[in-house]
Every structure is written in structure tokens, then in C-alpha cells.
Design a protein around this motif. Sequence first.
Motif, PDB file in Angstrom:
ATOM      1  N   LEU A  79       0.828  -1.204   0.000  1.00 33.86           N
ATOM      2  CA  LEU A  79       0.000   0.000   0.000  1.00 33.86           C
ATOM      3  C   LEU A  79       0.863   1.255   0.000  1.00 33.86           C
ATOM      4  CD1 LEU A  79      -2.739   1.479   0.309  1.00 33.86           C
ATOM      5  CD2 LEU A  79      -2.425   1.254   2.787  1.00 33.86           C
ATOM      6  N   CYS A  80       1.835   1.306   0.894  1.00 24.69           N
ATOM      7  CA  CYS A  80       2.697   2.492   0.992  1.00 24.69           C
ATOM      8  C   CYS A  80       3.416   2.763  -0.328  1.00 24.69           C
ATOM      9  CB  CYS A  80       3.717   2.318   2.109  1.00 24.69           C
ATOM     10  SG  CYS A  80       3.017   2.342   3.765  1.00 24.69           S
ATOM     11  N   ILE A  81       4.020   1.725  -0.887  1.00 23.85           N
ATOM     12  CA  ILE A  81       4.781   1.899  -2.127  1.00 23.85           C
ATOM     13  C   ILE A  81       3.855   2.253  -3.283  1.00 23.85           C
ATOM     14  CG2 ILE A  81       6.202   0.662  -3.823  1.00 23.85           C
ATOM     15  CD1 ILE A  81       7.561  -0.712  -1.355  1.00 23.85           C
ATOM     16  N   ALA A  82       2.720   1.600  -3.372  1.00 23.25           N
ATOM     17  CA  ALA A  82       1.762   1.910  -4.454  1.00 23.25           C
ATOM     18  C   ALA A  82       1.287   3.356  -4.377  1.00 23.25           C
ATOM     19  CB  ALA A  82       0.573   0.952  -4.389  1.00 23.25           C
ATOM     20  N   LEU A 126      -4.720  -5.505  -4.115  1.00 19.69           N
ATOM     21  CA  LEU A 126      -4.055  -5.700  -5.407  1.00 19.69           C
ATOM     22  C   LEU A 126      -5.011  -5.439  -6.578  1.00 19.69           C
ATOM     23  CD1 LEU A 126      -1.849  -8.826  -4.730  1.00 19.69           C
ATOM     24  CD2 LEU A 126      -1.042  -6.628  -5.618  1.00 19.69           C
ATOM     25  N   SER A 127      -6.248  -5.874  -6.451  1.00 19.39           N
ATOM     26  CA  SER A 127      -7.208  -5.696  -7.551  1.00 19.39           C
ATOM     27  C   SER A 127      -7.609  -4.238  -7.734  1.00 19.39           C
ATOM     28  CB  SER A 127      -8.440  -6.580  -7.345  1.00 19.39           C
ATOM     29  OG  SER A 127      -9.179  -6.155  -6.218  1.00 19.39           O
ATOM     30  N   SER A 128      -7.369  -3.408  -6.720  1.00 15.29           N
ATOM     31  CA  SER A 128      -7.737  -1.993  -6.818  1.00 15.29           C
ATOM     32  C   SER A 128      -6.647  -1.130  -7.446  1.00 15.29           C
ATOM     33  CB  SER A 128      -8.066  -1.441  -5.427  1.00 15.29           C
ATOM     34  OG  SER A 128      -6.883  -1.250  -4.660  1.00 15.29           O
ATOM     35  N   LEU A 129      -5.473  -1.691  -7.636  1.00 16.52           N
ATOM     36  CA  LEU A 129      -4.342  -0.903  -8.113  1.00 16.52           C
ATOM     37  C   LEU A 129      -4.222  -0.942  -9.628  1.00 16.52           C
ATOM     38  CD1 LEU A 129      -1.695  -2.012  -5.456  1.00 16.52           C
ATOM     39  CD2 LEU A 129      -3.107   0.065  -5.443  1.00 16.52           C
ATOM     40  N   ASP A 130      -3.919   0.212 -10.221  1.00 16.68           N
ATOM     41  CA  ASP A 130      -3.678   0.245 -11.663  1.00 16.68           C
ATOM     42  C   ASP A 130      -2.196  -0.025 -11.930  1.00 16.68           C
ATOM     43  OD1 ASP A 130      -2.294   2.649 -11.124  1.00 16.68           O
ATOM     44  OD2 ASP A 130      -3.893   3.912 -11.931  1.00 16.68           O
ATOM     45  N   GLU A 131      -1.847  -0.115 -13.198  1.00 17.04           N
ATOM     46  CA  GLU A 131      -0.473  -0.480 -13.565  1.00 17.04           C
ATOM     47  C   GLU A 131       0.550   0.520 -13.040  1.00 17.04           C
ATOM     48  OE1 GLU A 131       2.205  -1.863 -17.381  1.00 17.04           O
ATOM     49  OE2 GLU A 131       0.039  -1.734 -17.588  1.00 17.04           O
ATOM     50  N   GLU A 132       0.202   1.795 -13.071  1.00 21.73           N
ATOM     51  CA  GLU A 132       1.131   2.808 -12.568  1.00 21.73           C
ATOM     52  C   GLU A 132       1.451   2.569 -11.095  1.00 21.73           C
ATOM     53  OE1 GLU A 132       1.388   7.637 -11.816  1.00 21.73           O
ATOM     54  OE2 GLU A 132      -0.293   6.828 -12.975  1.00 21.73           O
ATOM     55  N   ALA A 133       0.429   2.278 -10.295  1.00 19.44           N
ATOM     56  CA  ALA A 133       0.638   2.021  -8.871  1.00 19.44           C
ATOM     57  C   ALA A 133       1.448   0.743  -8.656  1.00 19.44           C
ATOM     58  CB  ALA A 133      -0.703   1.930  -8.150  1.00 19.44           C
ATOM     59  N   LEU A 134       1.153  -0.300  -9.425  1.00 22.20           N
ATOM     60  CA  LEU A 134       1.857  -1.571  -9.282  1.00 22.20           C
ATOM     61  C   LEU A 134       3.339  -1.455  -9.618  1.00 22.20           C
ATOM     62  CD1 LEU A 134      -0.860  -3.889 -10.780  1.00 22.20           C
ATOM     63  CD2 LEU A 134      -0.018  -3.961  -8.419  1.00 22.20           C
ATOM     64  N   LEU A 135       3.682  -0.527 -10.510  1.00 20.40           N
ATOM     65  CA  LEU A 135       5.073  -0.354 -10.918  1.00 20.40           C
ATOM     66  C   LEU A 135       5.817   0.686 -10.088  1.00 20.40           C
ATOM     67  CD1 LEU A 135       4.683  -0.656 -14.787  1.00 20.40           C
ATOM     68  CD2 LEU A 135       5.458  -2.396 -13.154  1.00 20.40           C
TER      69      LEU A 135
END
Length: 180
Positions: A79-82, A126-135
Motif C-alpha cells: 500500500l505504501c509503495i503503491a 491488489l485488484s484496486s491498483l492500476d499499472e502505474e501504482a503496481l510499478l
Amino acid sequence: MLSKPEANEYAPYYKGYVNNVPDGDLLQILDIQQKETMSMLKDLRDEMGQFRYAPEKWTIKEVIGHITDTERIMCYRLLCIARGEQEMLAGYHEDEYVKRGKFNRFSLLELLHHQSLVRQNTILLLSSLDEEALLQCGKANGSEMTARAIGYIIAGHEMHHRRLIKERYLGSDNFQGKDE
């Protein structure tokens, strides 16, 4: 669908965990994995959860507590990193957490229920995060990692401990089997 992280997205320490995770949809893998862990342990008598395969090793209950605590911590890091946190996130001392968690006072089913709820939270995050957040890349426990890598580390960590439970605990000659 979440794709596997590149080796530069996590510290070498986590390579084994990431490599444990099969190809496929990580969210489905996380869901199926939790059900498999539940299925493997739900029929054990509660006292079997106190089994240690060797002196000074954790009990089965303590392993489940450790898996759950680690997922809570990793999910916080995710969460913090995203969200773009740039401060170093702290590590933790797993043996001290297990000691202070006093997991043996809980029933095995209670611990599996806690683990299930934490896993549901992980999947929702995890399902709430978009690609930008995941990277997004951040720092935790002295190294850089992406949010995406943490999702794979969570899955690989559980797979690692489930394998140990099968081999060293349930597979031990000293284990009083669940069919007795």
C-alpha cells in the motif's frame, strides 16, 4: 492480469519466493492458494497444531501466524509503495513476532480464519491498483522493490511455508497423522 516482476524490482533475497509463483493470474493464484492451505490443515485436531518437527522450530500454529503476520506487513508495504511513499519502510524480526504473537493460544481454525481474512484484504488491495501504482518503486527493509513484486513475494512466501508444512511437519515420522 498482473505479470511477474523483473529481477530488478526486488532484492535478491526474494528471488526464491517470486520464482515459486507459477505463471498465471496472481489474484487467482492468491485465492486458490489460500483455499489449498485451508484444505490442507482444516481437518487437523487442534493439538496437532502444536507439533514441532524439531526442538526450537515453530509449531504449525506458529507457522500459520507467521504467514499471516508477514502478509499483513507486506500488504502495508505494498500500500505504501503503491501510494508513492519514498521513506524507507522498516523491516521486522520474525522470531520476535512469532514469540509475541502467542499463536499457540488460538485454535488452528481461528488462525486459518485470520489468514483467510488477511488474504481477502490482499486480493482486494491488489485488484484496486492500476499499472502505474503496481510499478511504483519504494524502499523497504533496506532495499528497493515495486508494489507488483510485493504481491508475488506474498504468494511465494506462503508457498514456501506450505511446502515446509507438508514436508517437515505433516511428513515427519513423529507427526501424529490427522487420520488417527
